[in-house]
Design a protein around this motif. Structure first.
Motif, short mmCIF file in Angstrom:
data_model
loop_
_atom_site.label_atom_id
_atom_site.label_comp_id
_atom_site.label_asym_id
_atom_site.label_seq_id
_atom_site.Cartn_x
_atom_site.Cartn_y
_atom_site.Cartn_z
N ALA A 10 0.81 -1.26 0.02
CA ALA A 10 0.01 0.09 -0.01
C ALA A 10 0.89 1.31 0.02
CB ALA A 10 -0.95 -0.10 1.16
N ARG A 11 1.76 1.34 0.79
CA ARG A 11 2.72 2.45 0.85
C ARG A 11 3.44 2.56 -0.64
NH1 ARG A 11 3.98 0.49 5.79
NH2 ARG A 11 5.58 -0.70 5.03
N CYS A 57 2.35 1.86 -3.62
CA CYS A 57 1.19 2.34 -4.34
C CYS A 57 1.11 3.65 -4.29
CB CYS A 57 -0.06 1.54 -4.04
SG CYS A 57 -0.11 -0.21 -4.93
N ARG A 58 0.89 4.04 -2.85
CA ARG A 58 0.66 5.62 -2.54
C ARG A 58 1.75 6.25 -3.20
NH1 ARG A 58 -1.34 3.16 2.52
NH2 ARG A 58 0.64 3.77 3.53
N LYS A 93 -5.51 6.61 -10.91
CA LYS A 93 -5.87 7.75 -10.06
C LYS A 93 -7.36 8.32 -10.68
CE LYS A 93 -3.19 10.86 -7.74
NZ LYS A 93 -2.25 11.80 -7.59
N VAL A 107 -6.78 1.98 -2.55
CA VAL A 107 -5.23 2.15 -2.16
C VAL A 107 -5.50 3.40 -1.06
CG1 VAL A 107 -2.94 2.64 -2.39
CG2 VAL A 107 -4.19 1.22 -3.88
N GLN A 108 -5.99 4.50 -1.46
CA GLN A 108 -6.23 5.97 -0.76
C GLN A 108 -7.12 6.58 -1.59
OE1 GLN A 108 -2.75 8.35 -1.39
NE2 GLN A 108 -2.74 8.90 0.84
N GLN A 109 -7.98 7.33 -0.36
CA GLN A 109 -9.05 8.52 -0.80
C GLN A 109 -8.48 9.46 -0.13
OE1 GLN A 109 -12.22 9.51 0.73
NE2 GLN A 109 -12.07 10.81 -0.86
N LEU A 110 -7.77 10.64 -0.71
CA LEU A 110 -7.40 11.96 -0.02
C LEU A 110 -7.95 13.06 -0.75
CD1 LEU A 110 -5.42 12.57 2.07
CD2 LEU A 110 -3.61 12.91 0.27
N LEU A 143 -9.00 9.68 -5.67
CA LEU A 143 -9.10 8.26 -5.22
C LEU A 143 -7.92 7.50 -6.04
CD1 LEU A 143 -10.79 6.10 -4.09
CD2 LEU A 143 -12.16 6.16 -6.06
N LEU A 144 -7.34 6.49 -5.09
CA LEU A 144 -6.41 5.71 -5.93
C LEU A 144 -7.04 4.08 -5.88
CD1 LEU A 144 -3.32 6.11 -7.13
CD2 LEU A 144 -2.57 5.73 -5.03
N TYR A 164 -6.38 0.16 -7.14
CA TYR A 164 -5.33 -0.74 -7.76
C TYR A 164 -6.01 -2.16 -7.97
CZ TYR A 164 -1.68 -4.40 -7.42
OH TYR A 164 -0.90 -5.52 -7.53
#
Length: 100
Positions: free
Chosen positions: A9-10, A12-13, A49, A76-79, A83-84, A86
């Motif tokens: 995850a790190r 991918c971010r 993304k 992976v992340q929503q910031l 939205l990311l 994978y």
């Protein structure tokens, strides 16, 4: 959907921070055009993304989960508005071979 380990995850971010958004989801929500764009992006790469405008959905968390499920992708992340997603390369390869 694949469950990512902490280190995956790190990674991918970190990659996602450098990506441009493949699609922008606006007030009309997830349109057929957005779906095609995101599907094409997943054919090229496993990390995509997407930018989601503030008023795109009444219930953003629910909509984001539905988007990930639609593409069989992992969030992976929503910031903020980004939205990311994978999708492992095996899934991408399976999709390509089913189109032939």
């Amino acid at each position: 959907m694949k469950k990512l380990s902490g280190s995956e995850a790190r990674a991918c971010r970190a990659q996602g921070a450098k990506l441009q958004a493949s699609a922008v989801i606006g007030k009309r929500g997830l349109t057929d055009e957005n779906i095609k764009i995101i599907e094409q992006a997943f054919l090229k790469q496993s990390l995509v993304k997407v930018t989601i405008r503030k008023k795109a959905f009444e219930e953003p968390k629910k909509a984001i989960a539905e988007i990930a499920e639609k593409f069989d992708a992992t969030i992976v992340q929503q910031l903020g508005s980004a939205l990311l997603l994978y999708k492992d390369s095996e899934s991408v390869e399976d999709a390509e071979s089913s189109e032939d």
